[in-house]
Design an enzyme around this catalytic site. Structure first.
Site, PDB file in Angstrom:
ATOM      1  N   SER A  39      14.246  21.171 -17.117  1.00 55.98           N
ATOM      2  CA  SER A  39      13.021  21.961 -17.266  1.00 55.98           C
ATOM      3  C   SER A  39      13.367  23.267 -17.958  1.00 55.98           C
ATOM      4  O   SER A  39      14.458  23.805 -17.766  1.00 55.98           O
ATOM      5  CB  SER A  39      12.416  22.228 -15.883  1.00 55.98           C
ATOM      6  N   HIS A  56       0.839  -1.223   0.000  1.00 57.54           N
ATOM      7  CA  HIS A  56       0.000   0.000   0.000  1.00 57.54           C
ATOM      8  C   HIS A  56       0.866   1.262   0.000  1.00 57.54           C
ATOM      9  O   HIS A  56       0.435   2.299   0.506  1.00 57.54           O
ATOM     10  CB  HIS A  56      -0.937   0.045   1.215  1.00 57.54           C
ATOM     11  N   GLU A  97       9.595   7.652 -16.929  1.00 60.48           N
ATOM     12  CA  GLU A  97       8.177   8.013 -17.093  1.00 60.48           C
ATOM     13  C   GLU A  97       7.661   7.547 -18.454  1.00 60.48           C
ATOM     14  O   GLU A  97       6.545   7.040 -18.578  1.00 60.48           O
ATOM     15  CB  GLU A  97       8.004   9.530 -16.957  1.00 60.48           C
TER      16      GLU A  97
END
Ligand code: ARG
Length: 395
Positions: free
Chosen positions: A279, A156, A292
């Site tokens: 970025s 979890h 990703e």
């Protein structure tokens, strides 16, 4: 150069573009495989007495030259030719005249496309297995170089029990190994000889040797009866892409773990700058985009599987042009998987676990189950009593 079925009436340009779609481009990867199947077919015709030795040699030599020239970028399949089968026969006829017109005896593009696709798939499955083994090697490297580093085990996403880099990597390794075994099973569906089924109902009059082309092309069995062949189109493809779904899911989940571990909150791992991106606005950022995109690409493979299954879902039996649309999702899934496995094989050896951070995350709660088991072992009490004692002491 035109279509094999051309009977002199012009085809509407829009219809031609619509029916061919990307097939003439996608078929580029099938040229070499169609050449193999066509050569086996020509030699079978020769052995059966339907083609002279000289004509057969002319056909097989020219086919090989065409394959070499295609690999060398000297020709491509034109839109007007529809597909690789037409492009090859056109060029055979261009170079050999009437002899070129002898190659298509006892076959149809319907069994031809399946033969080329299956030969291609047999190779592609090996490429996928090799890529997966590259990831396994990288995981083994992580386990042997950094395996001792402790790592919290989570359920979890809450700290659960102690684990380690070796255990973490070993789990993925083992599952990916299973995926490789799953891919090997797909050969049962791939390795069946469709040649001789022609349009889907066999070859009348002639006595063709389907076993001969099977042996020449290294298929395991002759696909029988002939009516099964077109019914099976898309099934080997689906089976392969299903196995790719499972493989990519494992790789995607590995990538998801690494995205989490690379966050500042966890800071369990670091990636060298060459494996991160920045970025445009925030000068400090180093982002794990590679993982990703692995995660996202993995999620797209089941969409390709669904796109393949959808083509045949409610189709009546026999060949239909619908089947052509199985190629784009098939090739996309294979290409995505191949590229993803390659990038993972490259990125994983560069992942550095931060032992200070992972050790600091090993809080005492994670050893609670251990404490309960010690009580059971040392005092002989029931597990539930030990569990309660540890829970009240720890709480
Ligand atoms: N490009 C076609 C396909 O992938 C080849 C077979 C064409 N056969 C036909 N009868 N139109 O299915």
């Amino acid at each position: 150069m035109s279509r094999l079925w051309d009977k002199g009436q012009p085809v509407d340009d829009l219809v031609l573009r619509y029916t061919v779609g990307d097939d003439h481009v996608l078929d580029g990867r099938l040229v070499a495989y169609d050449v193999r199947a066509s050569s086996a077919h020509a030699e079978m015709l020769r052995d059966a007495g339907y083609l002279s030795t000289e004509d057969c040699t002319a056909l097989t030599t020219t086919l090989q030259t065409l394959a070499d020239e295609h690999a060398d970028g000297q020709w491509t399949i034109a839109l007007e030719e529809e597909d690789c089968h037409t492009a090859l026969e056109n060029r055979l006829t261009e170079r050999l005249g009437d002899i070129g017109g002898r190659i298509h005896l006892g076959r149809s593009r319907n069994d031809q496309v399946l033969a080329a696709l299956r030969l291609y798939l047999a190779d592609a499955v090996v490429w996928m297995m090799d890529g997966a083994r590259g990831v396994i090697t990288a995981l083994d490297g992580l386990a042997s170089d950094q395996g001792e580093i402790p790592l919290p085990g989570y359920t979890h996403l809450q700290r659960a029990m102690p684990s380690s880099v070796a255990l973490w990597a070993g789990g993925f390794r083992s599952e990916i190994q299973d995926d490789v075994a799953g891919l090997a099973f797909t050969m049962n569906r791939i390795a069946r000889n469709p040649l001789g089924s022609a349009a889907g109902y066999g070859v009348p009059v002639l006595d063709l040797d389907r076993e001969g082309t099977r042996a020449a092309l290294d298929f395991q069995t002759v696909h029988e009866p002939v009516t099964a062949v077109q019914l099976s189109r898309g099934k080997a493809e689906s089976h392969v892409v299903f196995e790719l779904t499972l493989l990519m899911q494992d790789v995607g989940r590995l990538a998801a773990d690494l995205c989490l571990f690379a966050s500042q909150e966890f800071a369990f791992v670091q990636l060298p700058n060459a494996f991160t991106t920045g970025s445009s606005i925030m000068p400090q950022k180093r982002n794990p985009d590679v993982f990703e995109l692995v995660r996202a690409r993995a999620a797209q493979i089941p969409a390709d599987l669904q796109a393949i299954l959808a083509v045949t879902q409610k189709m009546t039996s026999g060949y239909h042009r619908d089947l052509q649309l199985i190629k784009p999702p098939l090739f996309r899934a294979l290409d995505t998987t191949e590229a993803t496995l390659a990038v993972m094989g490259r990125a994983l050896p560069n992942v550095r676990f931060n032992a200070d951070r992972t050790s600091a995350a090993m809080d005492s709660g994670m050893y609670a189950t251990e404490r309960a088991y010690r009580l059971v072992r040392d005092e002989g009490i029931p597990f539930r009593e030990a569990y309660r004692r540890v829970a009240s002491n720890d709480g």
